[in-house]
Design a protein around this motif. Structure first.
Motif, PDB file in Angstrom:
ATOM      1  N   GLY A  14       0.791  -1.219   0.000  1.00  0.00           N
ATOM      2  CA  GLY A  14       0.000   0.000   0.000  1.00  0.00           C
ATOM      3  C   GLY A  14       0.822   1.267   0.000  1.00  0.00           C
ATOM      4  O   GLY A  14       0.317   2.341   0.329  1.00  0.00           O
ATOM      5  N   GLU A  15       2.087   1.178  -0.385  1.00  0.00           N
ATOM      6  CA  GLU A  15       2.963   2.342  -0.421  1.00  0.00           C
ATOM      7  C   GLU A  15       2.847   3.097  -1.744  1.00  0.00           C
ATOM      8  O   GLU A  15       3.297   4.234  -1.852  1.00  0.00           O
ATOM      9  CB  GLU A  15       4.413   1.919  -0.194  1.00  0.00           C
ATOM     10  CG  GLU A  15       4.643   1.290   1.162  1.00  0.00           C
ATOM     11  CD  GLU A  15       6.021   0.676   1.307  1.00  0.00           C
ATOM     12  OE1 GLU A  15       6.823   0.711   0.357  1.00  0.00           O
ATOM     13  OE2 GLU A  15       6.300   0.141   2.397  1.00  0.00           O
ATOM     14  N   ALA A  16       2.265   2.486  -2.756  1.00  0.00           N
ATOM     15  CA  ALA A  16       2.077   3.101  -4.068  1.00  0.00           C
ATOM     16  C   ALA A  16       0.878   2.447  -4.735  1.00  0.00           C
ATOM     17  O   ALA A  16       0.445   1.368  -4.335  1.00  0.00           O
ATOM     18  CB  ALA A  16       3.320   2.917  -4.928  1.00  0.00           C
ATOM     19  N   GLN A  17       0.340   3.120  -5.736  1.00  0.00           N
ATOM     20  CA  GLN A  17      -0.774   2.567  -6.501  1.00  0.00           C
ATOM     21  C   GLN A  17      -0.308   2.359  -7.937  1.00  0.00           C
ATOM     22  O   GLN A  17       0.375   3.220  -8.502  1.00  0.00           O
ATOM     23  CB  GLN A  17      -1.972   3.509  -6.470  1.00  0.00           C
ATOM     24  CG  GLN A  17      -2.575   3.613  -5.095  1.00  0.00           C
ATOM     25  CD  GLN A  17      -3.845   4.449  -5.108  1.00  0.00           C
ATOM     26  OE1 GLN A  17      -4.258   4.972  -6.129  1.00  0.00           O
ATOM     27  NE2 GLN A  17      -4.461   4.580  -3.952  1.00  0.00           N
ATOM     28  N   PRO A  18      -0.676   1.242  -8.532  1.00  0.00           N
ATOM     29  CA  PRO A  18      -0.238   0.965  -9.902  1.00  0.00           C
ATOM     30  C   PRO A  18      -0.942   1.865 -10.910  1.00  0.00           C
ATOM     31  O   PRO A  18      -2.072   2.292 -10.692  1.00  0.00           O
ATOM     32  CB  PRO A  18      -0.623  -0.497 -10.118  1.00  0.00           C
ATOM     33  CG  PRO A  18      -1.742  -0.732  -9.169  1.00  0.00           C
ATOM     34  CD  PRO A  18      -1.473   0.144  -7.985  1.00  0.00           C
ATOM     35  N   SER A  19      -0.251   2.134 -12.002  1.00  0.00           N
ATOM     36  CA  SER A  19      -0.876   2.855 -13.111  1.00  0.00           C
ATOM     37  C   SER A  19      -1.886   1.920 -13.766  1.00  0.00           C
ATOM     38  O   SER A  19      -1.921   0.720 -13.481  1.00  0.00           O
ATOM     39  CB  SER A  19       0.184   3.271 -14.127  1.00  0.00           C
ATOM     40  OG  SER A  19       0.739   2.105 -14.737  1.00  0.00           O
ATOM     41  N   LEU A  20      -2.692   2.451 -14.651  1.00  0.00           N
ATOM     42  CA  LEU A  20      -3.654   1.610 -15.361  1.00  0.00           C
ATOM     43  C   LEU A  20      -2.946   0.547 -16.183  1.00  0.00           C
ATOM     44  O   LEU A  20      -3.391  -0.607 -16.247  1.00  0.00           O
ATOM     45  CB  LEU A  20      -4.550   2.458 -16.258  1.00  0.00           C
ATOM     46  CG  LEU A  20      -5.535   3.366 -15.542  1.00  0.00           C
ATOM     47  CD1 LEU A  20      -6.283   4.229 -16.555  1.00  0.00           C
ATOM     48  CD2 LEU A  20      -6.500   2.559 -14.705  1.00  0.00           C
ATOM     49  N   ASP A  21      -1.820   0.905 -16.797  1.00  0.00           N
ATOM     50  CA  ASP A  21      -1.058  -0.058 -17.589  1.00  0.00           C
ATOM     51  C   ASP A  21      -0.515  -1.171 -16.698  1.00  0.00           C
ATOM     52  O   ASP A  21      -0.597  -2.347 -17.042  1.00  0.00           O
ATOM     53  CB  ASP A  21       0.081   0.644 -18.328  1.00  0.00           C
ATOM     54  CG  ASP A  21       0.821  -0.291 -19.255  1.00  0.00           C
ATOM     55  OD1 ASP A  21       0.156  -0.929 -20.102  1.00  0.00           O
ATOM     56  OD2 ASP A  21       2.059  -0.390 -19.123  1.00  0.00           O
ATOM     57  N   ALA A  22       0.019  -0.812 -15.539  1.00  0.00           N
ATOM     58  CA  ALA A  22       0.542  -1.817 -14.607  1.00  0.00           C
ATOM     59  C   ALA A  22      -0.584  -2.708 -14.092  1.00  0.00           C
ATOM     60  O   ALA A  22      -0.416  -3.925 -13.977  1.00  0.00           O
ATOM     61  CB  ALA A  22       1.265  -1.135 -13.445  1.00  0.00           C
TER      62      ALA A  22
END
Length: 52
Positions: A14-22
């Motif tokens: 939960g330290e980052a959110q993925p991009s739509l591509d990821a």
């Protein structure tokens, strides 16, 4: 899957959110839908009002 392991760790903790591509790459690699990854079971699918 084409995503760096450090990025995956950040997503898991939960330290980052993925991009739509990821997010798409993760769903394809896991043979699942992005809905399954993003929403709880009760949040998926149309609401009762839209099931007509």
């Amino acid at each position: 899957m084409g995503i760096h392991v450090n990025s995956l760790k950040k997503y898991e903790f939960g330290e980052a959110q993925p991009s739509l591509d990821a997010l798409r790459k993760i769903a394809v690699a896991l043979h699942t839908s992005t809905d399954f990854l993003l929403f709880d079971e009760h949040e998926r699918g149309p609401s009762d009002d839209l099931r007509l």
